[in-house]
Motif scaffolding. Structure first.
Motif, PDB file in Angstrom:
ATOM      1  N   TRP A   9     139.280 -39.605  47.060  1.00 26.72           N
ATOM      2  CA  TRP A   9     138.181 -40.358  46.324  1.00 26.72           C
ATOM      3  C   TRP A   9     139.408 -41.495  46.242  1.00 26.72           C
ATOM      4  O   TRP A   9     140.671 -41.473  46.039  1.00 26.72           O
ATOM      5  N   THR A  10     139.155 -42.489  47.379  1.00 27.57           N
ATOM      6  CA  THR A  10     139.884 -43.625  47.119  1.00 27.57           C
ATOM      7  C   THR A  10     140.266 -44.067  45.711  1.00 27.57           C
ATOM      8  O   THR A  10     139.121 -43.819  44.871  1.00 27.57           O
ATOM      9  N   ASP A  11     141.272 -45.001  44.854  1.00 28.68           N
ATOM     10  CA  ASP A  11     141.253 -46.089  44.454  1.00 28.68           C
ATOM     11  C   ASP A  11     140.082 -46.200  43.814  1.00 28.68           C
ATOM     12  O   ASP A  11     139.607 -46.357  42.961  1.00 28.68           O
ATOM     13  N   PHE A  12     139.388 -47.502  45.095  1.00 23.12           N
ATOM     14  CA  PHE A  12     138.844 -48.443  45.092  1.00 23.12           C
ATOM     15  C   PHE A  12     136.975 -47.252  44.645  1.00 23.12           C
ATOM     16  O   PHE A  12     136.432 -47.760  43.927  1.00 23.12           O
ATOM     17  N   ALA A  13     136.723 -46.577  45.182  1.00 22.70           N
ATOM     18  CA  ALA A  13     135.639 -45.756  44.559  1.00 22.70           C
ATOM     19  C   ALA A  13     135.808 -45.087  43.881  1.00 22.70           C
ATOM     20  O   ALA A  13     134.417 -44.662  42.904  1.00 22.70           O
ATOM     21  N   ALA A  18     134.304 -44.839  37.719  1.00 20.07           N
ATOM     22  CA  ALA A  18     133.989 -44.722  36.531  1.00 20.07           C
ATOM     23  C   ALA A  18     133.220 -45.974  35.671  1.00 20.07           C
ATOM     24  O   ALA A  18     132.586 -45.598  34.884  1.00 20.07           O
ATOM     25  N   ASP A  19     132.918 -47.122  36.216  1.00 19.72           N
ATOM     26  CA  ASP A  19     131.980 -48.472  36.239  1.00 19.72           C
ATOM     27  C   ASP A  19     130.942 -48.050  36.444  1.00 19.72           C
ATOM     28  O   ASP A  19     129.819 -47.518  34.903  1.00 19.72           O
ATOM     29  N   THR A  20     129.897 -46.780  37.121  1.00 19.62           N
ATOM     30  CA  THR A  20     129.765 -46.368  36.974  1.00 19.62           C
ATOM     31  C   THR A  20     128.596 -45.658  35.724  1.00 19.62           C
ATOM     32  O   THR A  20     127.598 -45.484  34.026  1.00 19.62           O
ATOM     33  N   PHE A  21     130.134 -43.913  35.601  1.00 15.24           N
ATOM     34  CA  PHE A  21     129.877 -43.219  34.201  1.00 15.24           C
ATOM     35  C   PHE A  21     129.907 -44.522  32.960  1.00 15.24           C
ATOM     36  O   PHE A  21     128.760 -44.297  32.149  1.00 15.24           O
ATOM     37  N   VAL A  85     135.036 -43.175  49.705  1.00 16.73           N
ATOM     38  CA  VAL A  85     136.058 -45.062  49.678  1.00 16.73           C
ATOM     39  C   VAL A  85     134.597 -45.709  49.077  1.00 16.73           C
ATOM     40  O   VAL A  85     135.830 -47.391  48.875  1.00 16.73           O
ATOM     41  N   SER A  86     133.374 -45.685  48.656  1.00 14.74           N
ATOM     42  CA  SER A  86     132.544 -46.524  48.084  1.00 14.74           C
ATOM     43  C   SER A  86     131.760 -45.173  46.945  1.00 14.74           C
ATOM     44  O   SER A  86     130.901 -44.593  47.196  1.00 14.74           O
TER      45      SER A  86
END
Length: 99
Positions: A9-13, A18-21, A85-86
């Motif tokens: 997982w990229t840091d961006f993804a 985390a935002d979704t959770f 990536v996302s």
């Protein structure tokens, strides 16, 4: 013997995930968090075995899969690795999607 691709997982993804959770925890609770986590695990299992299983997005080197209708995961294949990536929340305006 089947080939298993490494998933990273990229840091961006990870930030998007985390935002979704956090959103689900705040507005929907533990049941929805567990449901999404299970759906992600199912998709990751499929991708690890067959990364070509899901459609190509607008950017031809990136694949996409809709997860639980509210999220879209974008990934690319790099050798024997699949790079997430996302993890886009479909609740956002579609113009915000990078892929």
């Amino acid at each position: 013997m089947e080939n298993i691709y490494k998933i990273i997982w990229t840091d961006f993804a990870l930030d998007e995930l985390a935002d979704t959770f956090e959103y689900l925890e705040t507005f929907f609770g533990e049941k929805e968090l567990k449901f999404l986590a299970n759906e992600i695990e199912k998709v990751i299992s499929i991708i690890a075995k067959n990364p070509l299983a899901f459609q190509i997005s607008i950017k031809k080197s990136v694949h996409k899969i809709v997860i639980a209708k509210y999220n879209t995961m974008y990934y690319k294949i790099v050798g024997e690795t699949v790079e997430i990536v996302s993890f886009f929340s479909n609740r956002q305006h579609p113009d915000k999607a990078n892929y």
